[in-house]
Design a protein around this motif. Structure first.
Motif, PDB file in Angstrom:
ATOM      1  N   GLU A 149     -46.503  14.115  59.084  1.00 23.71           N
ATOM      2  CA  GLU A 149     -47.208  14.564  57.880  1.00 23.71           C
ATOM      3  C   GLU A 149     -48.226  15.652  58.218  1.00 23.71           C
ATOM      4  OE1 GLU A 149     -48.603  11.452  55.093  1.00 23.71           O
ATOM      5  OE2 GLU A 149     -47.544  10.064  56.405  1.00 23.71           O
ATOM      6  N   LEU A 150     -48.915  15.505  59.322  1.00 23.16           N
ATOM      7  CA  LEU A 150     -49.906  16.515  59.710  1.00 23.16           C
ATOM      8  C   LEU A 150     -49.240  17.848  60.031  1.00 23.16           C
ATOM      9  CD1 LEU A 150     -52.343  14.441  61.975  1.00 23.16           C
ATOM     10  CD2 LEU A 150     -52.430  14.838  59.505  1.00 23.16           C
TER      11      LEU A 150
ATOM     12  N   ASP B 220     -53.108  18.741  54.501  1.00 21.92           N
ATOM     13  CA  ASP B 220     -52.562  19.121  53.201  1.00 21.92           C
ATOM     14  C   ASP B 220     -53.257  20.355  52.643  1.00 21.92           C
ATOM     15  OD1 ASP B 220     -50.736  17.088  53.234  1.00 21.92           O
ATOM     16  OD2 ASP B 220     -51.862  15.758  51.894  1.00 21.92           O
TER      17      ASP B 220
ATOM     18  N   ARG C 141     -54.812  13.618  57.049  1.00 24.53           N
ATOM     19  CA  ARG C 141     -53.775  14.051  56.098  1.00 24.53           C
ATOM     20  C   ARG C 141     -54.343  15.026  55.068  1.00 24.53           C
ATOM     21  NH1 ARG C 141     -52.671   8.387  56.134  1.00 24.53           N
ATOM     22  NH2 ARG C 141     -50.724   7.894  57.229  1.00 24.53           N
TER      23      ARG C 141
ATOM     24  N   LEU D  33     -47.427   9.721  60.690  1.00 24.20           N
ATOM     25  CA  LEU D  33     -48.670  10.465  60.514  1.00 24.20           C
ATOM     26  C   LEU D  33     -48.573  11.834  61.172  1.00 24.20           C
ATOM     27  CD1 LEU D  33     -51.642  10.819  59.740  1.00 24.20           C
ATOM     28  CD2 LEU D  33     -52.252   9.597  61.847  1.00 24.20           C
TER      29      LEU D  33
END
Length: 257
Positions: free
Chosen positions: A53-54, A32, A28, A50
């Motif tokens: 988010e990636l 980010d 992450r 996950l």
């Protein structure tokens, strides 16, 4: 969000054991910062949250590959698949590893000893060996390894093989940093102490032992996966371009008392 000297926009990272716990948090943090991230897993399959988010962090779809990290054939195929999908590789985070089982010297047999070393040392060698030809020379190539406070202290009872392996990670890191320095590739280790919310402690540490350990940490709290991820992001970035062969100890000063 990506910013300043820790901006990883356009970089491609592989995080081994990246489906859960510390590995997922590292993935992450790199995403980010703008990196496109690939993760490997064996049993801890990365969940949809996950992966989402990636993708959101990097703006590119992540890559997830199932692999036995102690099998050379598996590792070679996994690295090849990641490189083909992402068009190259800039950052390798050797996160995969684990205690496997608690066993004293009297309890250990050779097969268990070799299994623990394979999970923690062979995996690091194999991923580094097969990723190295793809890492950029003189353009910010990074290898980051995962050691442990146990490498310094020997760990809790039953961690003999694990502590030995994690001490080996430090030797590997320093030797490889010297070897690859002339090529402009940095190699560093992170050595976490007690990190909460991980399969390691959920499996091998009782609630009473957790509390005793936390009470002995000078900063007054357990570590979090995000603490480890922040250190890895920094080591992967241009901000740490002159740092190589070093160990970042993340233990709330526990090691020094």
């Amino acid at each position: 969000m990506a910013d300043g000297p820790q901006d990883l926009t356009g970089r491609r990272a592989l995080v081994t054991g990246g489906g859960v716990g510390i590995g997922a948090s590292i993935a992450r943090a790199l995403a980010d910062a703008g990196a496109r991230v690939a993760v490997t897993y064996r049993t801890h399959v990365p969940d949809d949250d996950l992966l989402s988010e990636l993708e959101q962090g990097a703006g590119r779809s992540p890559v997830a590959v199932q692999v036995d990290a102690a099998s050379e054939a598996d590792v070679e195929a996994a690295v090849g698949a990641v490189v083909d999908e992402m068009g190259g590789l800039d950052i390798l985070v050797n996160n995969v590893g684990g205690l496997v089982t608690r066993a004293t010297l009297r309890q250990l047999d050779l097969a268990t000893w070799r299994r623990i070393l394979a999970v923690n040392l062979d995996s690091m060698f194999l991923f580094s060996h097969h990723a190295l030809p793809h890492l950029p020379r003189h353009a910010g190539g990074r290898i980051i390894t995962m050691s442990s406070l146990a490498a310094h202290t020997g760990g809790h009872p039953g961690a003999l093989a694990y502590a030995t392996a994690k001490a080996g990670v430090l030797g590997f890191t320093r030797a490889l940093a010297t070897e690859l320095g002339p090529e402009g590739i940095t190699v560093n280790a992170v050595a976490p102490g007690f990190i909460e919310a991980t399969p390691f402690h959920d499996t091998f540490t009782t609630a009473e032992s957790k509390q005793r350990t936390i009470s002995g940490i000078p900063v007054g709290r357990a570590g979090r996966p995000e603490d480890v991820a922040g250190a890895v992001r920094w080591l992967a970035s241009e901000a740490a371009s002159y740092v190589s062969g070093e160990v970042v100890n993340l233990n709330g000063a526990q090691h020094f008392h």
